[in-house]
Write a protein that holds these residues in place. Structure first.
Motif, PDB file in Angstrom:
ATOM      1  N   LYS A 188     -28.366   0.367 -18.383  1.00  0.00           N
ATOM      2  CA  LYS A 188     -27.478   1.203 -17.560  1.00  0.00           C
ATOM      3  C   LYS A 188     -26.471   0.781 -16.874  1.00  0.00           C
ATOM      4  N   LEU A 189     -25.506   0.133 -17.858  1.00  0.00           N
ATOM      5  CA  LEU A 189     -24.556  -0.715 -17.163  1.00  0.00           C
ATOM      6  C   LEU A 189     -23.090   0.072 -18.147  1.00  0.00           C
ATOM      7  N   VAL A 190     -21.911   0.085 -17.309  1.00  0.00           N
ATOM      8  CA  VAL A 190     -20.903   0.596 -17.733  1.00  0.00           C
ATOM      9  C   VAL A 190     -19.573  -0.230 -17.335  1.00  0.00           C
ATOM     10  N   SER A 199     -17.621  12.754 -11.153  1.00  0.00           N
ATOM     11  CA  SER A 199     -17.852  13.763 -12.174  1.00  0.00           C
ATOM     12  C   SER A 199     -19.050  13.238 -13.149  1.00  0.00           C
ATOM     13  N   SER A 200     -18.860  11.821 -13.108  1.00  0.00           N
ATOM     14  CA  SER A 200     -19.685  11.203 -14.319  1.00  0.00           C
ATOM     15  C   SER A 200     -21.198  10.908 -13.602  1.00  0.00           C
ATOM     16  N   ASN A 201     -21.226  11.056 -12.463  1.00  0.00           N
ATOM     17  CA  ASN A 201     -22.709  10.934 -11.718  1.00  0.00           C
ATOM     18  C   ASN A 201     -23.045   9.543 -11.775  1.00  0.00           C
ATOM     19  N   CYS A 202     -22.195   8.424 -11.886  1.00  0.00           N
ATOM     20  CA  CYS A 202     -22.456   7.042 -11.707  1.00  0.00           C
ATOM     21  C   CYS A 202     -23.223   6.695 -10.336  1.00  0.00           C
ATOM     22  N   ALA A 203     -24.066   6.008 -10.528  1.00  0.00           N
ATOM     23  CA  ALA A 203     -25.127   5.548  -9.472  1.00  0.00           C
ATOM     24  C   ALA A 203     -24.279   4.972  -8.378  1.00  0.00           C
ATOM     25  N   LYS A 204     -23.840   3.602  -8.870  1.00  0.00           N
ATOM     26  CA  LYS A 204     -22.678   3.044  -7.798  1.00  0.00           C
ATOM     27  C   LYS A 204     -21.635   2.407  -8.559  1.00  0.00           C
ATOM     28  N   VAL A 205     -20.525   1.839  -7.627  1.00  0.00           N
ATOM     29  CA  VAL A 205     -19.450   1.256  -8.424  1.00  0.00           C
ATOM     30  C   VAL A 205     -19.545  -0.244  -7.953  1.00  0.00           C
ATOM     31  N   VAL A 206     -19.390  -0.996  -8.619  1.00  0.00           N
ATOM     32  CA  VAL A 206     -19.287  -2.727  -8.147  1.00  0.00           C
ATOM     33  C   VAL A 206     -17.899  -3.156  -8.564  1.00  0.00           C
ATOM     34  N   ILE A 207     -16.828  -3.596  -7.737  1.00  0.00           N
ATOM     35  CA  ILE A 207     -15.692  -4.086  -7.921  1.00  0.00           C
ATOM     36  C   ILE A 207     -15.461  -5.337  -7.813  1.00  0.00           C
ATOM     37  N   LEU A 208     -15.125  -6.272  -8.818  1.00  0.00           N
ATOM     38  CA  LEU A 208     -15.286  -7.784  -8.655  1.00  0.00           C
ATOM     39  C   LEU A 208     -13.714  -8.031  -8.399  1.00  0.00           C
ATOM     40  N   SER A 209     -13.431  -8.765  -7.401  1.00  0.00           N
ATOM     41  CA  SER A 209     -11.870  -9.114  -6.780  1.00  0.00           C
ATOM     42  C   SER A 209     -11.992 -10.331  -6.352  1.00  0.00           C
ATOM     43  N   SER A 210     -10.534 -10.790  -5.831  1.00  0.00           N
ATOM     44  CA  SER A 210     -10.428 -12.187  -5.294  1.00  0.00           C
ATOM     45  C   SER A 210      -9.447 -11.959  -4.247  1.00  0.00           C
ATOM     46  N   CYS A 212      -6.151   5.175  -8.561  1.00  0.00           N
ATOM     47  CA  CYS A 212      -7.763   4.914  -7.628  1.00  0.00           C
ATOM     48  C   CYS A 212      -8.250   6.426  -7.512  1.00  0.00           C
ATOM     49  N   GLU A 213      -7.601   7.338  -7.132  1.00  0.00           N
ATOM     50  CA  GLU A 213      -8.019   8.906  -6.784  1.00  0.00           C
ATOM     51  C   GLU A 213      -8.503   9.253  -8.131  1.00  0.00           C
ATOM     52  N   LYS A 214      -7.852   9.275  -9.264  1.00  0.00           N
ATOM     53  CA  LYS A 214      -8.465   9.672 -10.437  1.00  0.00           C
ATOM     54  C   LYS A 214      -9.525   9.111 -10.878  1.00  0.00           C
ATOM     55  N   LEU A 215      -9.533   7.736 -10.771  1.00  0.00           N
ATOM     56  CA  LEU A 215     -10.682   6.786 -11.298  1.00  0.00           C
ATOM     57  C   LEU A 215     -11.988   7.225 -10.291  1.00  0.00           C
ATOM     58  N   LEU A 216     -11.708   7.473  -9.139  1.00  0.00           N
ATOM     59  CA  LEU A 216     -13.037   7.766  -8.456  1.00  0.00           C
ATOM     60  C   LEU A 216     -13.503   9.134  -8.585  1.00  0.00           C
ATOM     61  N   SER A 217     -12.440  10.155  -8.898  1.00  0.00           N
ATOM     62  CA  SER A 217     -12.846  11.463  -9.237  1.00  0.00           C
ATOM     63  C   SER A 217     -13.733  11.550 -10.717  1.00  0.00           C
ATOM     64  N   TRP A 218     -13.625  10.744 -11.595  1.00  0.00           N
ATOM     65  CA  TRP A 218     -13.973  10.265 -12.846  1.00  0.00           C
ATOM     66  C   TRP A 218     -15.477   9.952 -12.546  1.00  0.00           C
ATOM     67  N   VAL A 219     -15.650   8.702 -11.567  1.00  0.00           N
ATOM     68  CA  VAL A 219     -16.954   8.278 -11.101  1.00  0.00           C
ATOM     69  C   VAL A 219     -17.605   9.236 -10.641  1.00  0.00           C
ATOM     70  N   ALA A 279     -24.777   9.269 -16.307  1.00  0.00           N
ATOM     71  CA  ALA A 279     -25.492   9.591 -14.972  1.00  0.00           C
ATOM     72  C   ALA A 279     -26.433   8.538 -14.694  1.00  0.00           C
ATOM     73  N   GLY A 280     -26.284   8.051 -13.297  1.00  0.00           N
ATOM     74  CA  GLY A 280     -27.189   6.697 -13.089  1.00  0.00           C
ATOM     75  C   GLY A 280     -26.899   5.582 -13.558  1.00  0.00           C
ATOM     76  N   PHE A 281     -25.524   5.212 -14.153  1.00  0.00           N
ATOM     77  CA  PHE A 281     -25.256   4.117 -14.676  1.00  0.00           C
ATOM     78  C   PHE A 281     -24.418   3.372 -13.404  1.00  0.00           C
ATOM     79  N   THR A 282     -24.486   1.988 -13.519  1.00  0.00           N
ATOM     80  CA  THR A 282     -23.810   1.228 -12.730  1.00  0.00           C
ATOM     81  C   THR A 282     -22.294   0.866 -13.244  1.00  0.00           C
TER      82      THR A 282
END
Length: 351
Positions: free
Chosen positions: A171-173, A199-210, A190-197, A100-103
């Motif tokens: 507070k990083l995962v 349910s885990s009460n993560c503060a935000k998601v940061v995606i590194l891409s190209s 992607c759907e299951k991943l965001l459901s886990w996010v 909870a509260g992790f990025t």
């Protein structure tokens, strides 16, 4: 049927084959006694009158309620794999960690593998500890040695295609993906991943891409190669900070470039699941920030270093060494596995 008779004769009576009962008539013989395998005798049934004279026949008779067939792989209810069936996440310990509260930092499997290399740098530099993994059929299976080994003792630890690392002090995962997606499986992942996010009460998601550099327009060619995207649910909390950094948002382009009057939309060619995650994040109101760079295939280590430094401008994951505050002074630690990033060296016997 003729080939079946050439090996053995079947006694008259009902048989159980793949969950359905079949009645065979006109066949008998001692060699069918003790028959084992997928074809086996069902419980006895009342005898019927002898069949009329004629060619030997068989007729299937499906039971109204065929017996339940147990699964080949049966697991107790207390198994971690049963607990993670909905979220894919399997903790290393007995209890799931509190996030909870992790990025959450994660890569997209995209052109040049830049996001994955960037996550490697973050995990190695911060010495993050593994807290679990994802049990999923959406990724190509793989296994290898510890990519962040620091000694012979921990070099033999195994790693798989999707592992989760944590640093509670910041507070990083971090989720690291090490293989590509199986066809038609990226969206369910992607759907299951965001459901886990969620349910885990993560503060935000940061995606590194190209994304492919050859898709840039004239304006993008004359500006920085870095871009960002924000979902609506995170704009209020981070937009002011990002604007103070003078970052440039990913521009919209024609959905179908070949058609001059095509509508404009966000396109990330070569970005893998980046666009899918962005669309799902907007739909499910997930606080999500996407950082990406225009790159080309090749030696993408400089691109990965540039991307983590771009991220560090915002999150301040690590501080510069000494008085020099430039990005080149940041002490990023190269993982030991990068020694074989382009394979082993040329054998001396060639020369």
């Amino acid at each position: 049927m003729r080939a079946l008779r050439s090996h053995f004769s079947l006694p008259r009576g009902p048989f159980l084959f793949s969950g359905a009962a079949y009645t065979w008539t006109g066949l008998s013989g001692p060699r069918a006694e003790g028959l084992e395998g997928p074809l086996r005798r069902a419980p006895p049934r009342p005898r019927r009158a002898a069949p009329a004279a004629g060619p030997q026949t068989w007729r299937p008779q499906v039971l109204a309620h065929p017996p339940a067939r147990p699964s080949v792989l049966t697991r107790p209810r207390s198994s971690p794999l049963c607990r993670c069936s909905a979220t894919m996440f399997v903790p290393c310990g007995e209890a799931a960690p509190d996030l909870a509260g992790f990025t959450l930092l994660m890569p997209a499997v995209s052109v040049g593998n830049v996001g994955q290399l960037a996550i490697d740098l973050i995990i190695s530099t911060l010495n993050m500890c593994k807290i679990g993994y994802f049990y999923t059929d959406c990724l190509v299976p793989m296994v290898g040695n510890n990519p962040y080994a620091t000694s012979e003792e921990n070099s033999t630890e195994l790693s798989i295609n999707a592992e989760v690392y944590s640093l509670p002090s910041k507070k990083l995962v971090a989720l690291q993906l090490r293989s590509v997606f199986i066809k038609y499986k990226s969206k369910p992942f992607c759907e299951k991943l965001l459901s886990w996010v969620k349910s885990s009460n993560c503060a935000k998601v940061v995606i590194l891409s190209s994304t492919h550099s050859y898709h840039r327009n004239d304006l993008q060619l004359r500006s920085t190669p870095f871009r960002y995207l924000l979902t609506p649910s995170v704009q209020k909390s981070v937009q002011n900070k990002i604007k103070s950094l003078n970052w440039e948002e990913m521009e919209k382009s024609q959905c179908i470039p070949e058609i001059s009057d095509s509508e404009f939309c966000i396109r990330i060619p070569g970005g893998g699941i980046t666009k899918t995650l962005y669309d799902e994040g907007c739909l499910k109101e997930i606080p999500m920030v996407i950082l990406l760079k225009f790159v080309s295939e090749g030696d993408n280590i400089p691109d990965a270093l540039g991307l983590v430094e771009y991220l560090n401008e915002w999150l301040q994951i690590i501080k510069p060494c000494g008085e020099d505050s430039t990005a080149s002074a940041l002490p990023w630690k190269i993982p030991s596995s990068w020694r074989l990033l382009f394979g082993s060296g040329l054998p001396p016997a060639l020369f």
